[in-house]
Motif scaffolding. Structure first.
Motif, short mmCIF file in Angstrom:
data_model
loop_
_atom_site.label_atom_id
_atom_site.label_comp_id
_atom_site.label_asym_id
_atom_site.label_seq_id
_atom_site.Cartn_x
_atom_site.Cartn_y
_atom_site.Cartn_z
N CYS A 14 0.66 -1.50 0.06
CA CYS A 14 0.23 0.10 -0.01
C CYS A 14 0.85 1.09 0.30
O CYS A 14 1.88 1.47 0.45
CB CYS A 14 -0.94 -0.16 0.89
SG CYS A 14 -2.24 -1.58 1.60
N LEU A 15 -0.07 2.31 -0.40
CA LEU A 15 0.79 3.64 -0.46
C LEU A 15 1.71 4.17 0.95
O LEU A 15 0.83 3.65 2.05
CB LEU A 15 0.22 5.12 -1.02
CG LEU A 15 0.35 6.13 -1.09
CD1 LEU A 15 2.23 5.35 -2.10
CD2 LEU A 15 -0.25 7.26 -1.19
N LEU A 16 2.97 4.25 1.12
CA LEU A 16 3.30 4.89 2.30
C LEU A 16 4.58 6.42 1.72
O LEU A 16 5.01 6.28 1.61
CB LEU A 16 4.41 3.67 2.91
CG LEU A 16 5.25 4.36 4.59
CD1 LEU A 16 4.08 4.55 5.18
CD2 LEU A 16 5.73 3.16 5.05
N ILE A 17 3.85 7.83 2.78
CA ILE A 17 4.42 7.77 2.95
C ILE A 17 4.74 9.17 3.69
O ILE A 17 3.87 9.51 4.90
CB ILE A 17 3.24 9.36 2.00
CG1 ILE A 17 3.22 9.62 -0.15
CG2 ILE A 17 3.94 10.93 1.51
CD1 ILE A 17 2.38 10.31 -0.82
N SER A 18 6.19 8.82 3.90
CA SER A 18 7.73 9.61 5.60
C SER A 18 7.10 10.98 4.86
O SER A 18 7.35 12.18 3.56
CB SER A 18 8.49 8.77 5.03
OG SER A 18 9.10 10.02 6.15
N ALA A 19 6.82 12.24 5.27
CA ALA A 19 6.75 13.39 5.17
C ALA A 19 6.82 14.02 6.69
O ALA A 19 7.39 13.50 7.36
CB ALA A 19 5.11 13.61 4.94
#
Lengths: 452, 452
Positions: A72-77
């Motif tokens: 699944c999409l994982l965006i670290s910010a």
């Protein structure tokens, strides 16, 4: 004379057509995805996680990876707060490149965004609105608990609570993770660990290179960053100096030229190493579309640090129908095909809490009582909710102290009704002095279905 | 009795595994792309275009599509300016859903982002930092020319120029497109056409539905939005009412409760219909990595409204080596495999412009002269640059008045050296009273290569 040329001997980027195809394929796949309709069966938790600089703090990312499992999409910010965010635009680009490289090097399947903004909530609003592309867009915001809330300014607490509120407004599910680990100290929070600590990193790298010292996975690394702030010069001294290997002192400037004391410890691969015979305790207190149940279910599937964990589900019940409630919850879980070990209904949730709990609560709010931040009238108006959280806390302490993870439905911040400080106190009540706690609140979108 | 069930008769979303696979494929393709290295051969123009609300204004998107040709990333974006951007978070979500649906309905291969922010430049900074995912990230910012700059407040001009500067800071190439078409009027600009004009749309839709009136592709639609602003009550009256079909009056509030007069006309499918026997004149004045040459080259390839256009390339030369310059440019173009019809070197670029040009220039700056915005000393300091732009303008008017499109290298805004107003005047000089002009400036990254 024969001349042999081995193409593979040279590590040169030739600009192959394969690379061009990779772009085309990605773009085509994205457009194809955009044309699919959404359906509960195809719901995937796509997480936007506020990690800050990854090379310093990656336990939140590790935890998120256990949910997204690379599929699944994982965006670290990272939000870099500055009075003049425009001036940081190239710093942000560098930071993004550095952290993206870090992700690739450490074999995480995630994307990284850095953003400069005038405030934390401003930066998070931007991320909520813009991050992702087409249907590959995050639908859950995961952030760390603000451990230093007691010593924070009220504005900082307001920022933190506003951030949570914004995520709900933007139709995101929200998760707040409180690590409660000795290896991540008091000051571990979204706001504090943002500053770029390249110097500390370089120092560390230099030392590592020089001595070729390999730190074992279970060892701790301690960074002590010396900063000055009048209000808590001695309060926040590290109390649990777990095996400090090296200490690096560094002064750095912060927003508005204030300096703060910040100590934090990193255990490498925290929440990446598998835990054996784990138990996840789920407190499903309100129906939020099912996210509170889906996340622990995913966490006990393979490719998680809690793989194979037992699931114990707790729910609220009126005293009279305790057994009925347990049976119906068990039936529901079976329909959802969620395996569980135990289903327990919490009795008497509206009862007055123990005197001990009440005393503890009074003590914890005493620094704020009488100030403008927390009025007696508000406490009285919200007493039933506070009591409810205290009762839940009693129940959690009694039943889940030995759990590997507690997942519990998070209260929603209600602006203009409940002050930011009281909300923060509630979150603290539900998480303090326990195993790692994940507060979860879905956005009412159904994420579970009976149908296969 | 036999019962026949035709699956395809029902338009129901069953939540098929195909949909789940679409997500997985997209994600895998994105991660695979992230692992490829960049190379000049794989450079693709990936455009972030500031279109505003798409259902009202899509000619910029049409133009961008001619460059990206459905095989490069195209993100259309709208910045909704508000004093309290947090409060617009759900409006923004709706707007994004609406415009994404519009894109799908009108068969554009593009993504849409809406963002609420305190100012235009703030919103664009967010888009520059966050839009896109991994390597599927825009590298060119395309925005419309601020046609109403003469009647704008200085702050608005500063905002516009800051926006351009931010894009350079963020390592983007920048394109400014001035339509110069009678079908898009004076007030066509990024800032003005942002407000949501749902009412006007609904009105239009209602009328269309009721009368089943089909507007032919070449017809124009006119919206006149009545607003009040003291400083130019009569100045901005529409002078070219090209075939107005219907007029819809509407009042709406704007930021800071100011109201403005804004008229605009939309020609459906402007820059989507193919132009026969087209000519693109390229003024490659500075080396910017080659973007000024790449874009017109792409525009004359298939899937563009200028498909098959002739390419005439103009370059700057010292008078003595005029022919030499032309030959070397021709050789360079051949090496780049860019087909061209003509190569012309512009002589005497540093010569004093004609008196007529100078008079015209003096007239155009007269409203600002003597004010704090434009000092005599600045004009004097920047005289050589101004003259150069005037000379270029003379040459463009003499040679390219009949071109279908002019592509010209854009000057770079130099903060603290040249005021925003003077920069705006320069941009105006290079674009006023000509065929559609595309100002282009790459970010020094090579986008053309000799090697196949």
């Amino acid at each position: 004379m024969k001349c042999k040329f081995n193409f593979h001997e040279y590590n040169v980027n030739w600009g192959s057509s394969g690379q061009a195809h990779a772009l085309r394929n990605a773009l085509n796949a994205m457009y194809r995805l955009d044309n699919t309709e959404e359906h509960v069966k195809n719901y995937r938790p796509q997480i936007l996680v506020l990690t800050g600089n990854l090379s310093e703090r990656n336990h939140l990312l590790n935890f998120a990876t256990s949910i997204t499992k690379d599929s699944c999409l994982l965006i670290s910010a990272e939000v870099i707060v500055s009075d003049n965010p425009d001036s940081l635009i190239s710093t942000v680009t560098d930071e993004e490149a550095k952290c993206t490289a870090w992700l690739a090097k450490n074999k995480y399947r995630a994307f990284f965004h850095a953003v400069s903004s005038a405030s934390l909530s401003d930066g998070v609003r931007q991320l909520l609105q813009i991050s992702g592309l087409g249907k590959l867009k995050p639908n859950i915001l995961l952030l760390g608990f603000k451990n230093n809330w007691k010593t924070s300014k009220l504005d900082d607490i307001a920022e933190y609570v506003t951030t949570i509120g914004l995520a709900f407004d933007a139709d995101f599910g929200v998760c707040v993770f409180r690590c409660n680990s000795e290896n991540v100290t008091d000051s571990e929070n979204v706001d504090e660990c943002k500053p770029l600590m390249d110097q500390a990193n370089q120092e560390e790298q230099r030392q590592t290179n020089n001595t070729e010292l390999k730190t074992s996975i279970n060892d701790c690394q301690t960074f002590t960053i010396e900063m000055v702030e009048d209000e808590f010069k001695s309060e926040n001294e590290p109390s649990n100096n777990a095996k400090p290997k090296k200490t690096i002192c560094q002064n750095f400037s912060r927003k508005n030229k204030t300096f703060k004391k910040c100590n934090f410890y990193l255990k490498k691969d925290l929440f990446r190493q598998k835990v054996k015979h784990a138990t996840i305790d789920v407190y499903w207190l309100f129906d939020d579309g099912g996210l509170t149940l889906l996340l622990p279910y995913l966490l006990q599937l393979p490719k998680s640090y809690l793989e194979g964990a037992k699931l114990r589900v707790f729910t609220i019940a009126n005293n009279k129908e305790l057994e009925h409630q347990e049976t119906s919850m068990a039936t529901l879980l079976s329909k959802f095909r969620v395996g569980y070990t135990e289903v327990t209904a919490i009795p008497n949730i509206t009862k007055k809490p123990d005197q001990k709990s009440l005393d503890e609560f009074q003590e914890s709010i005493s620094p704020f009582l009488g100030t403008a931040a927390l009025s007696e009238s508000e406490l009285l108006a919200e007493r039933s909710r506070t009591w409810r959280h205290l009762r839940t806390r009693e129940f959690m302490l009694a039943n889940s102290s030995d759990a590997s993870l507690i997942v519990i439905t998070m209260p929603i911040p209600r602006r203009r009704v409940c002050s930011d400080l009281l909300y923060m106190i509630w979150l603290d009540l539900l998480t303090r002095g326990m195993p790692p706690v994940l507060l979860v609140r879905g956005n009412q979108r159904s994420v579970l279905t009976f149908y296969t």
